[in-house]
Design a protein around this motif. Structure first.
Motif, mmCIF file in Angstrom:
data_model
loop_
_atom_site.group_PDB
_atom_site.id
_atom_site.type_symbol
_atom_site.label_atom_id
_atom_site.label_comp_id
_atom_site.label_asym_id
_atom_site.label_seq_id
_atom_site.Cartn_x
_atom_site.Cartn_y
_atom_site.Cartn_z
ATOM 1 N N ILE A 192 23.722 52.194 37.588
ATOM 2 C CA ILE A 192 25.257 52.408 36.576
ATOM 3 C C ILE A 192 26.109 53.206 37.892
ATOM 4 C CG2 ILE A 192 27.149 53.900 35.053
ATOM 5 C CD1 ILE A 192 23.995 54.321 33.617
ATOM 6 N N VAL A 193 27.484 52.452 38.419
ATOM 7 C CA VAL A 193 27.856 52.098 38.680
ATOM 8 C C VAL A 193 30.215 52.628 38.364
ATOM 9 C CG1 VAL A 193 28.965 51.126 41.336
ATOM 10 C CG2 VAL A 193 27.053 50.746 40.920
ATOM 11 N N VAL A 194 30.286 53.674 38.138
ATOM 12 C CA VAL A 194 31.537 53.913 38.031
ATOM 13 C C VAL A 194 32.936 52.963 39.571
ATOM 14 C CG1 VAL A 194 33.305 54.652 36.444
ATOM 15 C CG2 VAL A 194 30.450 54.959 36.075
ATOM 16 N N SER A 195 33.767 52.489 39.541
ATOM 17 C CA SER A 195 34.477 52.125 40.326
ATOM 18 C C SER A 195 35.891 52.727 40.414
ATOM 19 C CB SER A 195 34.934 50.730 40.588
ATOM 20 O OG SER A 195 33.904 49.432 40.549
ATOM 21 N N SER A 196 36.181 52.717 41.337
ATOM 22 C CA SER A 196 37.212 53.811 42.024
ATOM 23 C C SER A 196 38.920 53.467 40.755
ATOM 24 C CB SER A 196 37.740 53.160 43.329
ATOM 25 O OG SER A 196 38.651 54.593 43.872
ATOM 26 N N GLY A 197 38.109 54.630 39.880
ATOM 27 C CA GLY A 197 39.545 54.983 39.115
ATOM 28 C C GLY A 197 38.969 54.992 37.202
ATOM 29 N N ALA A 198 37.531 54.571 37.538
ATOM 30 C CA ALA A 198 37.519 53.650 36.043
ATOM 31 C C ALA A 198 36.775 54.637 35.527
ATOM 32 C CB ALA A 198 36.360 53.125 36.202
ATOM 33 N N SER A 199 36.947 54.770 34.522
ATOM 34 C CA SER A 199 35.922 55.592 33.635
ATOM 35 C C SER A 199 34.974 54.926 32.463
ATOM 36 C CB SER A 199 37.242 56.570 33.054
ATOM 37 O OG SER A 199 37.576 55.699 31.507
ATOM 38 N N ALA A 200 33.700 55.490 32.213
ATOM 39 C CA ALA A 200 33.273 54.823 31.043
ATOM 40 C C ALA A 200 32.173 55.711 30.386
ATOM 41 C CB ALA A 200 31.958 53.748 31.828
ATOM 42 N N THR A 201 31.786 55.579 29.003
ATOM 43 C CA THR A 201 30.473 56.451 28.241
ATOM 44 C C THR A 201 29.352 55.721 28.246
ATOM 45 O OG1 THR A 201 32.504 57.528 27.894
ATOM 46 C CG2 THR A 201 30.078 57.844 26.489
#
Length: 198
Positions: free
Chosen positions: A101-110
Motif C-alpha cells: 500500500i502506497v499513500v502519496s504525499s498529502g493524500a489520505s486513504a482507508t
C-alpha cells in the motif's frame, strides 16, 4: 503443506456473502488463495513492490512460498474505504500473498483487510505500507479465518515526516494466530496509533 486448489465460483460467492462486511457498501478487491480474483472498476492494482529489508521467519516464509504481490497506490483524498477481502480454503494448503500500500504525499486513504476461509490451511499474508510526507492511512484488519486455520502475518510500515498511521486489528478466528509488525519512523512529527482486540 501443499498448494491450494482452485476454488469453485459457488464457494467464493458464499464466502463473500458471509464475510463480516458483506452488507457494507464499499469498494472491494477479492483475493482467493493468494490470487487476485476481482477488483472494482477504476481501482488500479499493479505487481510492483520494493524488496523487504526486515528479517523475520514470517517474512522469510512469505518469500520462500513466492507470494503474489499486489500494489495499491492512493493519490489525493480518497473518501470511501477500500476493502481487500482475502478468501482462503483447502486442507493442508499453504496460502500466501503480499499486499503493498502506497499513500502519496498529502493524500489520505482507508483500507480494510478482511480474512475469511474454510478448511484446515496455513495463511501467510504480508502487508507492506509506505505513507509519504503529510499523508494519512487508516487501516483496519479483521481476521476471521476458519477455526482450524493458522494465520501467520506480518505488516511492515514506513512513515515519512508528518505522516499519520492509524491501525486496528481484530482477531476472531484461526487456531493459531501471529500478528507481527515493524513500523519505521523516517522523519519528524510522525504519529502511529496502533490498537487491537485479540
Amino acid at each position: 503443506a501443499v498448494a491450494a486448489a482452485e476454488v469453485d465460483a459457488n464457494a467464493i460467492e458464499r464466502l463473500v456473502k458471509t464475510a463480516p462486511l458483506a452488507n457494507v457498501k464499499l469498494q472491494r478487491i477479492v483475493i482467493v488463495n493468494g490470487k487476485l480474483h476481482s477488483k472494482p472498476d477504476g481501482v488500479d492494482v499493479s505487481n510492483d513492490a520494493p524488496d523487504i529489508t526486515h528479517v523475520d521467519p514470517v517474512l522469510e516464509l512469505n518469500s520462500k512460498l513466492k507470494a503474489n504481490t499486489y500494489c495499491l497506490s492512493f493519490n489525493g483524498n480518497v473518501d470511501h474505504p477500500l476493502e481487500v477481502l482475502h478468501i482462503s480454503t483447502g486442507q493442508g494448503a499453504a496460502i500466501t500473498s503480499r499486499l503493498h500500500i502506497v499513500v502519496s504525499s498529502g493524500a489520505s486513504a482507508t483500507v480494510v483487510e478482511t480474512f475469511v476461509g474454510e478448511g484446515e490451511y496455513l495463511n501467510n499474508p504480508v502487508t507492506t505500507i509506505e505513507v509519504a510526507d503529510g499523508a494519512r492511512l487508516d487501516r483496519v484488519k479483521i481476521e476471521t479465518e476458519a477455526p482450524s486455520a493458522q494465520h501467520l502475518s506480518h505488516v511492515v510500515v514506513s512513515l515519512a515526516a508528518n505522516a499519520l498511521f492509524n491501525d486496528f486489528t481484530l482477531t476472531a478466528g484461526a487456531v493459531l494466530n501471529r500478528q507481527n509488525a515493524n513500523i519505521d519512523f523516517n522523519g519528524e512529527n510522525v504519529k502511529a496509533n496502533v490498537s487491537g482486540s485479540y
